[in-house]
Design a protein around this motif. Structure first.
Motif, short mmCIF file in Angstrom:
data_model
loop_
_atom_site.label_atom_id
_atom_site.label_comp_id
_atom_site.label_asym_id
_atom_site.label_seq_id
_atom_site.Cartn_x
_atom_site.Cartn_y
_atom_site.Cartn_z
N ASN A 74 69.78 54.66 21.40
CA ASN A 74 68.74 55.20 22.58
C ASN A 74 67.55 54.39 23.57
O ASN A 74 66.71 55.14 23.47
CB ASN A 74 67.87 56.50 22.02
N THR A 138 71.62 68.03 19.34
CA THR A 138 70.21 67.40 19.32
C THR A 138 69.33 68.26 17.81
O THR A 138 69.40 69.65 17.89
CB THR A 138 68.82 67.30 20.32
N ILE A 139 68.78 67.89 17.11
CA ILE A 139 68.19 68.55 15.74
C ILE A 139 67.27 68.94 16.23
O ILE A 139 66.78 70.70 15.72
CB ILE A 139 67.54 67.62 14.97
N ASP A 140 66.23 68.79 17.06
CA ASP A 140 65.10 69.10 18.08
C ASP A 140 65.67 71.02 18.59
O ASP A 140 64.72 71.60 19.08
CB ASP A 140 64.57 68.41 19.31
N MET A 182 60.08 67.07 12.38
CA MET A 182 60.97 66.85 13.71
C MET A 182 60.80 67.70 14.06
O MET A 182 60.81 69.06 14.17
CB MET A 182 62.10 66.00 13.15
N GLY A 183 60.23 67.75 15.83
CA GLY A 183 60.04 68.05 16.79
C GLY A 183 59.08 68.03 18.30
O GLY A 183 58.24 67.84 17.74
N ARG A 184 59.64 67.46 18.74
CA ARG A 184 58.99 66.33 19.41
C ARG A 184 58.01 67.52 20.21
O ARG A 184 56.31 67.28 21.00
CB ARG A 184 59.40 65.12 20.73
N GLU A 235 55.71 67.57 14.22
CA GLU A 235 55.73 66.07 14.33
C GLU A 235 54.76 66.52 16.44
O GLU A 235 53.53 64.94 16.24
CB GLU A 235 56.44 64.61 14.49
N ARG A 254 60.69 54.15 26.98
CA ARG A 254 61.28 54.81 26.25
C ARG A 254 60.11 55.79 25.35
O ARG A 254 58.63 55.19 25.63
CB ARG A 254 61.42 53.63 24.69
N HIS A 284 63.01 60.85 9.27
CA HIS A 284 64.88 61.00 9.19
C HIS A 284 65.71 61.42 8.45
O HIS A 284 67.29 61.43 8.93
CB HIS A 284 65.21 59.78 9.46
N ARG A 287 67.58 63.90 9.81
CA ARG A 287 68.59 63.44 11.21
C ARG A 287 70.43 63.44 9.61
O ARG A 287 71.49 62.78 10.52
CB ARG A 287 68.74 62.57 12.13
O1 F6P Z 1 64.74 63.86 19.33
C1 F6P Z 1 65.41 64.02 18.28
C2 F6P Z 1 64.47 63.30 16.81
O2 F6P Z 1 64.60 63.96 15.97
C3 F6P Z 1 62.32 64.02 17.91
O3 F6P Z 1 62.46 64.76 17.20
C4 F6P Z 1 62.45 63.40 16.71
O4 F6P Z 1 60.67 62.47 17.49
C5 F6P Z 1 63.10 61.33 17.79
O5 F6P Z 1 64.52 62.75 17.06
C6 F6P Z 1 62.95 60.42 16.44
O6 F6P Z 1 63.83 59.33 16.92
P1 F6P Z 1 63.97 57.34 16.58
O7 F6P Z 1 64.94 57.65 15.68
O8 F6P Z 1 63.86 56.82 17.87
O9 F6P Z 1 62.92 56.73 15.97
#
Ligand code: F6P
Length: 360
Positions: A74, A138-140, A182-184, A235, A254, A284, A287
């Protein structure tokens, strides 16, 4: 010459990426096609290209393997996002190079597996002449066009298990435990796992919270003889009138790294109630690991449908779930929007009717 298709995984990883790769490769092979993996997300399409042939016989075991054998990114020259829906134009020279390499690799089409960021890039590549189909990840779970993205169910299962474990220790010690998830921009993981895991307070980005309300719930529970409280916080949740809690900017192109709201909420609760309070950040862990049964099936259906879309030359489409079937929607209708937990929807009404505090 055999028809050859490419596949890449972009953005943050999540459980089920390999299951999609497996489904794409297997169903392509059944059509007599070859599949080529583009490594490290879109960056792998830039010179020198980074690829690996994906052999039908190598797909065994991928159904339940976490992460992505293709790698993902990313960051890099294809970064197209500063915030959800804030898509930036990719430089023309980069798009030209990717298109040129796409041709040199002899690809008929590309399967892009990603969330809002990667699919925004995919849309730009498509408009530049690269035939693409998308798979929503996406997990979100905050992507439009599909009732669910893959990875979400696995993240919810993990978060629910975490709450189950936190409950027993909170209860043993009569503590408040705050669990950050997580959950932006959307609180899907927190709302679903919070209800399934029996949280007493659920804080999500959709509903700004205030500490009086949270502490009232804790005091109310004490009055009922319940001397422990579980708080699930996304989060991206914010105190009313305040901004995200971040770990600083990740650079101009970013999104800022979120994190720290759990600790902030725990500190304030301890100060106001005098209760011993702890915080646990799932980060993480949500994920990683194997996809749930639901996600394995969804990924498999998505991967197979993506190959069918290529066979039908339906480029520019993203596979989607519209139960009971998979469907196809234009990528451009899915990106740049945000699917949030509906404030008056059944999920949050269920929480309220159970007496769960949403912090408002
Ligand atoms: O978009 C998915 C996500 O898991 C968000 O919930 C979180 O803020 C972000 O990815 C974290 O990403 P990184 O792997 O760059 O820390």
């Amino acid at each position: 010459m055999k028809t050859r298709i490419g596949i890449l995984t972009g953005g943050g990883d999540c459980p089920g990426l390999n299951a999609v790769t497996r489904a794409v490769v297997k169903s392509a092979a059944k059509r007599g096609w070859e599949a080529l993996g583009i490594l490290g997300g879109f960056e792998g399409l830039l010179s020198p290209t980074q690829t690996r042939p994906l052999d039908y016989h190598e797909m065994d075991g991928l159904l339940y393997l976490g992460g992505t054998i293709l790698g993902t990114a990313n960051t890099g020259r294809f970064s197209a996002k500063a915030g959800h829906g804030e898509s930036r134009a990719i430089e023309r020279a980069i798009l030209d190079e990717a298109k040129d390499n796409f041709r040199k690799l002899g690809l008929r089409a590309l399967v892009v597996v990603g969330g809002d960021g990667s699919l925004s890039i995919a849309q730009q590549c498509l408009e530049h002449g690269i035939p693409i189909v998308g798979v929503p990840k996406t997990i979100d779970n905050d992507l439009e066009g599909t009732v669910i993205t893959f990875g979400f169910d696995s993240a919810v299962a993990f978060a629910t298990d975490a709450l189950d474990r936190l409950r027993t220790t909170a209860q043993s010690h009569n503590r408040v435990i705050v669990c950050e998830m997580m959950g932006r921009y959307a609180g899907w993981i927190t709302a679903h796992s919070g209800i399934a895991g029996g949280a007493d307070v659920i804080l999500i980005p959709e509903i700004p919270f205030n500490y009086d309300s949270i502490c009232r719930k804790i005091t109310e529970r004490e009055g009922e003889g319940k001397r422990f409280t579980l708080v699930a916080v996304a989060e991206g949740a914010r105190e009313a009138g305040r901004d995200f809690v971040t770990q600083g900017s990740s650079g101009a192109i970013r999104e800022a790294r979120l994190g720290g709201i759990g600790a902030a909420v725990a500190t304030e609760i301890a100060k106001r109630t005098g209760k011993e309070t702890r915080v646990c950040v799932l980060g993480h862990l949500q994920r990683g690991g194997a996809p749930t049964t639901f996600d394995r099936l969804l990924c498999t259906r998505f991967g197979v449908r993506a190959v069918r879309l290529i066979a039908e030359e339906q480029y520019g489409m993203m596979v989607a779930l519209r139960p009971p079937d998979t469907d196809a929607v234009p990528i451009k209708e899915a990106v740049g929007k945000l699917r949030r937990v509906p404030i008056d929807g059944d999920i949050l009404r269920t929480a309220r009717d159970l007496g769960i505090s949403l912090g408002d």
